[in-house]
Design a protein around this motif. Structure first.
Motif, PDB file in Angstrom:
ATOM      1  N   GLU A 223       0.825  -1.209   0.000  1.00 54.03           N
ATOM      2  CA  GLU A 223       0.000   0.000   0.000  1.00 54.03           C
ATOM      3  C   GLU A 223       0.858   1.257   0.000  1.00 54.03           C
ATOM      4  OE1 GLU A 223      -3.379   0.355  -0.318  1.00 54.03           O
ATOM      5  OE2 GLU A 223      -3.148  -1.761  -0.848  1.00 54.03           O
ATOM      6  N   LEU A 224       1.957   1.216   0.734  1.00 51.85           N
ATOM      7  CA  LEU A 224       2.843   2.376   0.816  1.00 51.85           C
ATOM      8  C   LEU A 224       3.427   2.721  -0.549  1.00 51.85           C
ATOM      9  CD1 LEU A 224       3.976   4.265   3.045  1.00 51.85           C
ATOM     10  CD2 LEU A 224       5.953   2.745   3.171  1.00 51.85           C
ATOM     11  N   LEU A 225       3.906   1.703  -1.266  1.00 52.14           N
ATOM     12  CA  LEU A 225       4.525   1.953  -2.580  1.00 52.14           C
ATOM     13  C   LEU A 225       3.484   2.278  -3.641  1.00 52.14           C
ATOM     14  CD1 LEU A 225       7.541   1.877  -3.463  1.00 52.14           C
ATOM     15  CD2 LEU A 225       7.072   1.060  -1.160  1.00 52.14           C
ATOM     16  N   ARG A 226       2.326   1.616  -3.595  1.00 50.07           N
ATOM     17  CA  ARG A 226       1.282   1.949  -4.567  1.00 50.07           C
ATOM     18  C   ARG A 226       0.761   3.371  -4.346  1.00 50.07           C
ATOM     19  NH1 ARG A 226       0.285  -3.707  -4.426  1.00 50.07           N
ATOM     20  NH2 ARG A 226      -0.820  -3.560  -2.438  1.00 50.07           N
ATOM     21  N   GLY A 227       0.643   3.778  -3.087  1.00 50.06           N
ATOM     22  CA  GLY A 227       0.236   5.151  -2.817  1.00 50.06           C
ATOM     23  C   GLY A 227       1.240   6.156  -3.341  1.00 50.06           C
ATOM     24  N   CYS A 228       2.522   5.805  -3.228  1.00 51.54           N
ATOM     25  CA  CYS A 228       3.582   6.695  -3.701  1.00 51.54           C
ATOM     26  C   CYS A 228       3.544   6.847  -5.218  1.00 51.54           C
ATOM     27  CB  CYS A 228       4.932   6.149  -3.246  1.00 51.54           C
ATOM     28  SG  CYS A 228       6.367   7.048  -3.884  1.00 51.54           S
ATOM     29  N   PHE A 229       3.486   5.738  -5.947  1.00 51.83           N
ATOM     30  CA  PHE A 229       3.579   5.786  -7.403  1.00 51.83           C
ATOM     31  C   PHE A 229       2.253   6.126  -8.082  1.00 51.83           C
ATOM     32  CE2 PHE A 229       7.498   3.270  -6.783  1.00 51.83           C
ATOM     33  CZ  PHE A 229       8.340   3.962  -7.639  1.00 51.83           C
ATOM     34  N   LEU A 230       1.128   5.620  -7.551  1.00 49.92           N
ATOM     35  CA  LEU A 230      -0.149   5.799  -8.236  1.00 49.92           C
ATOM     36  C   LEU A 230      -0.850   7.099  -7.856  1.00 49.92           C
ATOM     37  CD1 LEU A 230      -1.567   2.163  -8.006  1.00 49.92           C
ATOM     38  CD2 LEU A 230      -0.604   3.298 -10.014  1.00 49.92           C
ATOM     39  N   ALA A 231      -0.693   7.517  -6.603  1.00 49.13           N
ATOM     40  CA  ALA A 231      -1.417   8.701  -6.144  1.00 49.13           C
ATOM     41  C   ALA A 231      -0.499   9.837  -5.721  1.00 49.13           C
ATOM     42  CB  ALA A 231      -2.344   8.328  -4.977  1.00 49.13           C
ATOM     43  N   GLY A 232       0.796   9.582  -5.671  1.00 44.30           N
ATOM     44  CA  GLY A 232       1.715  10.618  -5.222  1.00 44.30           C
ATOM     45  C   GLY A 232       1.491  11.015  -3.780  1.00 44.30           C
ATOM     46  N   GLN A 233       1.070  10.038  -2.952  1.00 47.28           N
ATOM     47  CA  GLN A 233       0.742  10.317  -1.564  1.00 47.28           C
ATOM     48  C   GLN A 233       1.569   9.460  -0.618  1.00 47.28           C
ATOM     49  OE1 GLN A 233      -3.458   9.562  -1.301  1.00 47.28           O
ATOM     50  NE2 GLN A 233      -4.033  11.472  -2.343  1.00 47.28           N
ATOM     51  N   PHE A 234       1.711   9.945   0.612  1.00 50.08           N
ATOM     52  CA  PHE A 234       2.375   9.185   1.670  1.00 50.08           C
ATOM     53  C   PHE A 234       1.308   8.540   2.534  1.00 50.08           C
ATOM     54  CE2 PHE A 234       4.068   9.059   6.059  1.00 50.08           C
ATOM     55  CZ  PHE A 234       5.086   8.140   5.860  1.00 50.08           C
ATOM     56  N   ALA A 235       1.240   7.209   2.496  1.00 46.48           N
ATOM     57  CA  ALA A 235       0.229   6.471   3.257  1.00 46.48           C
ATOM     58  C   ALA A 235       0.698   6.335   4.704  1.00 46.48           C
ATOM     59  CB  ALA A 235      -0.012   5.111   2.625  1.00 46.48           C
ATOM     60  N   VAL A 236       0.083   7.097   5.599  1.00 45.85           N
ATOM     61  CA  VAL A 236       0.550   7.175   6.985  1.00 45.85           C
ATOM     62  C   VAL A 236       0.354   5.864   7.729  1.00 45.85           C
ATOM     63  CG1 VAL A 236       0.260   8.360   9.189  1.00 45.85           C
ATOM     64  CG2 VAL A 236       0.125   9.651   7.051  1.00 45.85           C
ATOM     65  N   VAL A 237      -0.828   5.284   7.653  1.00 45.88           N
ATOM     66  CA  VAL A 237      -1.120   4.067   8.419  1.00 45.88           C
ATOM     67  C   VAL A 237      -0.212   2.905   8.015  1.00 45.88           C
ATOM     68  CG1 VAL A 237      -2.873   2.331   8.946  1.00 45.88           C
ATOM     69  CG2 VAL A 237      -3.494   4.752   8.923  1.00 45.88           C
TER      70      VAL A 237
END
Length: 260
Positions: A223-237
């Motif tokens: 989830e952390l890496l997909r959030g980074c590449f797909l949404a440009g976001q930092f997944a906190v949880v």
């Protein structure tokens, strides 16, 4: 005579701690890459996973609007690379080093236990860098065009993933027999790749199972890496879950790791 003695003294001086750690790191890196089984686990299988997920429709239902199959596949494959190197690869090598007395011997040399651990961590980073180059290069040749900022942001995230999985791998390698370590790490690698939230989001799993898998470091890393590449976001949880796994696994390793 004095000149020869001085020269002998210069050549007999022990290497500095950084030099010893770097030498150990080079040895660990070369050993991991040259081993045929390890090379299959570290390089060949992740590349096959990348190609397989791209040429089939397995990820189509998880693609956000405007994202390609490669966009969804690459983050998971990069996490799989970390699991291969930091968890399975280094764990198996450490387990057999422990069995054959290598760890006990090295821990009594000037390298010391701290230097040995540092060398292993640097080796993992070196192998991970090689994996990143090969996987991303293959993906680019296949048409992947990531955002440069996402690539840069992914580097510290992958290091966090590596710290967490190294801790778990070292804990297993330092408490179980080498044969048990080999079997468990390989089985866990397959289980995490297939249903641990690495290559496929946990939304593909049934409800309560999905909730449990979300707590695993594999799902958090995915989830952390997909959030980074797909949404440009930092997944906190997911980042917090990984941090907890890192702290607990390394604390348990320090407490229960056996050098013999």
């Amino acid at each position: 005579m004095s000149t020869l003695a001085a020269a002998g003294g210069r050549h007999s001086r022990a290497a500095s701690l950084p030099a010893r750690v770097l030498a150990q790191s080079r040895y660990e890196t070369v050993t991991m890459v040259r081993n045929g089984e390890q090379f299959l686990l570290l390089i060949i299988l992740p590349i096959l996973a990348l190609v397989g997920l791209t040429v089939t429709d397995l990820l189509d239902s998880f693609r956000p609007d405007g994202a390609s199959r490669l966009d969804v596949a690459v983050p998971g494959v990069l996490v799989l690379c970390v699991i291969s190197s930091a968890f399975s690869g280094q764990g198996i090598q450490t387990g057999f080093d422990r069995r054959y007395g290598v760890l006990r011997y090295l821990s009594t040399t000037p390298l010391g236990r701290g230097g040995l651990i540092a060398g292993k961590l640097l080796a993992i980073v070196a192998v991970l860098a090689l994996q990143y180059i090969l996987i991303s290069g293959t993906a680019v040749l296949m048409g992947w065009r990531p955002e440069p900022l996402a690539v840069l942001a992914s580097l510290p995230l992958l290091l966090l993933v590596a710290v967490a999985f190294t801790g778990v791998g070292m804990l297993i390698a330092g408490t179980l027999r080498a044969e048990a370590t080999l079997a468990i790490l390989n089985l866990v690698w397959v289980a995490l790749a297939a249903g641990g939230g690495v290559l496929f989001p946990t939304s593909a799993l049934p409800g309560w199972i999905s909730w449990l898998v979300d707590l695993l470091p594999s799902a958090a890393a995915g989830e952390l890496l997909r959030g980074c590449f797909l949404a440009g976001q930092f997944a906190v949880v997911p980042a917090l879950i990984l941090a907890v796994w890192a702290v607990l696994s390394w604390a348990a390793t320090v407490k229960w790791f056996k050098w013999v």
